[in-house]
Design an enzyme around this catalytic site. Sequence first.
Site, PDB file in Angstrom:
ATOM      1  N   SER A 142       0.872  -1.176   0.000  1.00  0.00           N
ATOM      2  CA  SER A 142       0.000   0.000   0.000  1.00  0.00           C
ATOM      3  C   SER A 142       0.909   1.226   0.000  1.00  0.00           C
ATOM      4  O   SER A 142       2.101   1.115   0.315  1.00  0.00           O
ATOM      5  CB  SER A 142      -0.843  -0.015   1.286  1.00  0.00           C
ATOM      6  OG  SER A 142      -1.425   1.250   1.529  1.00  0.00           O
ATOM      7  N   TYR A 155      -2.304  -1.328  10.379  1.00  0.00           N
ATOM      8  CA  TYR A 155      -2.224  -1.450   8.917  1.00  0.00           C
ATOM      9  C   TYR A 155      -0.871  -0.942   8.412  1.00  0.00           C
ATOM     10  O   TYR A 155      -0.199  -1.590   7.619  1.00  0.00           O
ATOM     11  CB  TYR A 155      -3.375  -0.660   8.290  1.00  0.00           C
ATOM     12  CG  TYR A 155      -3.568  -0.855   6.811  1.00  0.00           C
ATOM     13  CD1 TYR A 155      -4.234  -1.977   6.315  1.00  0.00           C
ATOM     14  CD2 TYR A 155      -3.130   0.095   5.886  1.00  0.00           C
ATOM     15  CE1 TYR A 155      -4.438  -2.148   4.952  1.00  0.00           C
ATOM     16  CE2 TYR A 155      -3.330  -0.071   4.529  1.00  0.00           C
ATOM     17  CZ  TYR A 155      -3.998  -1.191   4.063  1.00  0.00           C
ATOM     18  OH  TYR A 155      -4.202  -1.354   2.704  1.00  0.00           O
TER      19      TYR A 155
HETATM   20  P1  NAD Z   1     -11.702  -6.163  -0.447  1.00  0.00           P
HETATM   21  O1  NAD Z   1     -12.338  -6.088   0.885  1.00  0.00           O
HETATM   22  O2  NAD Z   1     -12.470  -5.757  -1.655  1.00  0.00           O
HETATM   23  O3  NAD Z   1     -11.162  -7.636  -0.707  1.00  0.00           O
HETATM   24  C1  NAD Z   1     -10.391  -8.329   0.250  1.00  0.00           C
HETATM   25  C2  NAD Z   1     -10.600  -9.823   0.052  1.00  0.00           C
HETATM   26  O4  NAD Z   1      -9.739 -10.487   0.976  1.00  0.00           O
HETATM   27  C3  NAD Z   1     -12.043 -10.267   0.347  1.00  0.00           C
HETATM   28  O5  NAD Z   1     -12.513 -11.109  -0.687  1.00  0.00           O
HETATM   29  C4  NAD Z   1     -11.899 -11.018   1.661  1.00  0.00           C
HETATM   30  O6  NAD Z   1     -12.814 -12.096   1.808  1.00  0.00           O
HETATM   31  C5  NAD Z   1     -10.478 -11.531   1.556  1.00  0.00           C
HETATM   32  N1  NAD Z   1      -9.919 -11.867   2.874  1.00  0.00           N
HETATM   33  C6  NAD Z   1      -9.956 -11.126   4.004  1.00  0.00           C
HETATM   34  N2  NAD Z   1      -9.380 -11.789   5.020  1.00  0.00           N
HETATM   35  C7  NAD Z   1      -8.979 -12.984   4.509  1.00  0.00           C
HETATM   36  C8  NAD Z   1      -8.330 -14.126   5.056  1.00  0.00           C
HETATM   37  N3  NAD Z   1      -8.004 -14.174   6.368  1.00  0.00           N
HETATM   38  N4  NAD Z   1      -8.053 -15.170   4.255  1.00  0.00           N
HETATM   39  C9  NAD Z   1      -8.403 -15.120   2.945  1.00  0.00           C
HETATM   40  N5  NAD Z   1      -9.028 -14.092   2.359  1.00  0.00           N
HETATM   41  C10 NAD Z   1      -9.315 -13.024   3.140  1.00  0.00           C
HETATM   42  O7  NAD Z   1     -10.363  -5.294  -0.298  1.00  0.00           O
HETATM   43  P2  NAD Z   1      -9.336  -4.701  -1.376  1.00  0.00           P
HETATM   44  O8  NAD Z   1      -9.437  -3.227  -1.288  1.00  0.00           O
HETATM   45  O9  NAD Z   1      -9.476  -5.367  -2.687  1.00  0.00           O
HETATM   46  O10 NAD Z   1      -7.957  -5.094  -0.686  1.00  0.00           O
HETATM   47  C11 NAD Z   1      -7.101  -6.089  -1.191  1.00  0.00           C
HETATM   48  C12 NAD Z   1      -5.686  -5.796  -0.724  1.00  0.00           C
HETATM   49  O11 NAD Z   1      -5.269  -4.535  -1.257  1.00  0.00           O
HETATM   50  C13 NAD Z   1      -5.514  -5.710   0.794  1.00  0.00           C
HETATM   51  O12 NAD Z   1      -4.296  -6.321   1.156  1.00  0.00           O
HETATM   52  C14 NAD Z   1      -5.464  -4.214   1.038  1.00  0.00           C
HETATM   53  O13 NAD Z   1      -4.763  -3.898   2.206  1.00  0.00           O
HETATM   54  C15 NAD Z   1      -4.739  -3.766  -0.204  1.00  0.00           C
HETATM   55  N6  NAD Z   1      -4.907  -2.355  -0.520  1.00  0.00           N
HETATM   56  C16 NAD Z   1      -6.144  -1.831  -0.753  1.00  0.00           C
HETATM   57  C17 NAD Z   1      -6.259  -0.493  -1.049  1.00  0.00           C
HETATM   58  C18 NAD Z   1      -7.592   0.144  -1.313  1.00  0.00           C
HETATM   59  O14 NAD Z   1      -7.641   1.384  -1.350  1.00  0.00           O
HETATM   60  N7  NAD Z   1      -8.661  -0.597  -1.530  1.00  0.00           N
HETATM   61  C19 NAD Z   1      -5.117   0.319  -1.114  1.00  0.00           C
HETATM   62  C20 NAD Z   1      -3.884  -0.250  -0.872  1.00  0.00           C
HETATM   63  C21 NAD Z   1      -3.783  -1.581  -0.575  1.00  0.00           C
END
Ligand code: NAD
Length: 260
Positions: A142, A155
Amino acid sequence: MSLKNKVAVVTGAASGIGEQCARKLAAQGAKVVIADLSLKNAQQVATSINDGGGSAFAVEMNVVDEEAVNRGIDAAAEKFGSIDVLVSNAGIQIVNPIENYAFSDWKKMLAVHLDGAFLTTKAAIGHMYSSGRGGSIIYMGSVHSHEASKLKSAYVTAKHGLLGLARVVAKEGGPRGVRANVVCPGFVRTPLVDKQIPEQAKELGISEEEVIKHVMLGDTVDGEFTTVDDVANTVAFLAGFESAALTGQSIVVSHGWYMQ
Ligand code: NAD
């Protein structure tokens, strides 16, 4: 390496960024393994990829459960013959000022992001070594792998930690053809971000519009959210990169929210 017929495991692939990464890798010819907490949700994504002419397989996997991770990775390798790419993406968000941050939430955050990255790496890298082909491991970091924000102690700590893990894996895996990198997105409109907009507004005492305009997009060069496609394109680039020239790195995809 070309992604044609390569096998890619993506964790957290039933939603948001992970889902788009899986779809992108499949569109470029990879056989993709959709790993997520809910088998039903993972199967929906896998079915949609298969219906579109790709090749996908769903596994139920809680990334903090060592047995479930090993079972899922081994099932994937058995189904498709090997593991060439791991996208360690599963993640959650819990925002709170540190004086109110529950220790149980802190441990849960570190577990999902760091234990999950460690366990999936440990399980997948053995297959990459034994195939003799090496592979590419990509951690979903991130902008918070490089920069801090209020309310996000766990985080930010976890996402910084992934940089260290990736560098170690790059050094250990290098001689055997395994590369490791971190993709660092800015804010992307997924369920993870939508949930924290009202939570941040309440904690910071500002409106939801102000959270979006100032906290999430204020430091971008153009006031735009990063998209799931922006992130998936970067993951596909790293997955298919041909040599170990690009390893142990992080690539920030954030409309300039953070500049290295
Ligand atoms: P999201 O909530 O849309 O998807 C996350 C997925 O991870 C979900 O399908 C959930 O079921 C799954 N998950 C959660 N805990 C789990 C576990 N213990 N085992 C297996 N699966 C699990 O979120 P997103 O925004 O797509 O985030 C995905 C990644 O991207 C994360 O690591 C997040 O920190 C990172 N990220 C997101 C953003 C953002 O702005 N959305 C920015 C930077 C980084």
